[in-house]
Every structure is written in structure tokens, then in C-alpha cells.
Design a protein around this motif. Sequence first.
Motif, PDB file in Angstrom:
ATOM      1  N   TYR A   1      -7.056  -5.865  -5.312  1.00 32.97           N
ATOM      2  CA  TYR A   1      -5.974  -6.649  -5.021  1.00 32.97           C
ATOM      3  C   TYR A   1      -5.469  -7.562  -6.356  1.00 32.97           C
ATOM      4  O   TYR A   1      -6.246  -8.070  -6.901  1.00 32.97           O
TER       5      TYR A   1
ATOM      6  N   ARG B   1       0.719  -1.412   0.031  1.00 35.78           N
ATOM      7  CA  ARG B   1       0.092   0.048   0.223  1.00 35.78           C
ATOM      8  C   ARG B   1       0.971   1.239   0.112  1.00 35.78           C
ATOM      9  O   ARG B   1       0.533   2.066  -0.834  1.00 35.78           O
TER      10      ARG B   1
ATOM     11  N   ASN C   1     -11.354  -1.081  -3.131  1.00 34.43           N
ATOM     12  CA  ASN C   1     -10.351   0.088  -3.049  1.00 34.43           C
ATOM     13  C   ASN C   1     -10.475   1.153  -4.363  1.00 34.43           C
ATOM     14  O   ASN C   1     -11.158   0.530  -5.335  1.00 34.43           O
TER      15      ASN C   1
ATOM     16  N   ASN D   1      -7.947   5.243  -1.858  1.00 37.34           N
ATOM     17  CA  ASN D   1      -8.558   4.622  -0.671  1.00 37.34           C
ATOM     18  C   ASN D   1      -8.493   2.921  -0.501  1.00 37.34           C
ATOM     19  O   ASN D   1      -8.740   2.467  -1.533  1.00 37.34           O
ATOM     20  N   PHE D   2      -7.959   2.416   0.515  1.00 37.25           N
ATOM     21  CA  PHE D   2      -7.917   0.928   0.782  1.00 37.25           C
ATOM     22  C   PHE D   2      -9.016   0.826   1.774  1.00 37.25           C
ATOM     23  O   PHE D   2      -8.853   1.058   2.725  1.00 37.25           O
ATOM     24  N   GLU D   3      -9.966   0.194   1.405  1.00 36.32           N
ATOM     25  CA  GLU D   3     -11.132  -0.112   2.244  1.00 36.32           C
ATOM     26  C   GLU D   3     -11.603  -1.515   1.878  1.00 36.32           C
ATOM     27  O   GLU D   3     -11.714  -2.167   1.043  1.00 36.32           O
TER      28      GLU D   3
END
Length: 81
Positions: free
Chosen positions: A52, A20, A39, A33-35
Motif C-alpha cells: 500500500y 481496491r 499484494n 491479489n490483495f492479501e
Amino acid sequence: MKKYIKTTPVEAIQVTKDNRKEVREFANGYRINFETSGNSIFTLEGRMRFKYGDYLIKNSTGECYVCDKKIFEKTYREVKK
């Protein structure tokens, strides 16, 4: 019908759960944003979602965009230095 190939190399990074920080550095200035719900990166064209394994590509003008893993691997090959 004429056919064309890309002649300018692009920079790319594959997104993994473990890189990340590298992805954020690569996207230099783009909001990412990584959620758990998904993402996303906010590009000049708007919000783009990615998974991913997908790739972020930076073109010759520095613009970032998302490319699905399967499409990337069919379309691009690594340039050896």
C-alpha cells in the motif's frame, strides 16, 4: 554520456487500502491479489508484489507495472491539464 528523459506521459494510481475497486478498474484485465501476506499483480513479465502506498503505472501500450512509492515520487510529477 548522453542523458534521456521520458517524453510520453503515463497513467498511474497510488494503491491504498481504500481504493481496491479503482485499482482493479485501472489495471483493466490484469489479475490483482490483495492479501494479508502481500499484494500482487500478474503482469506480462510475471508476478510483481506491491505495498500500500506504491503506484501502478500504465504505459502508452496499456501495460501495467509496479513502482515503489519513493522511486515514483522522485521520478514522476503530475501533469496539469
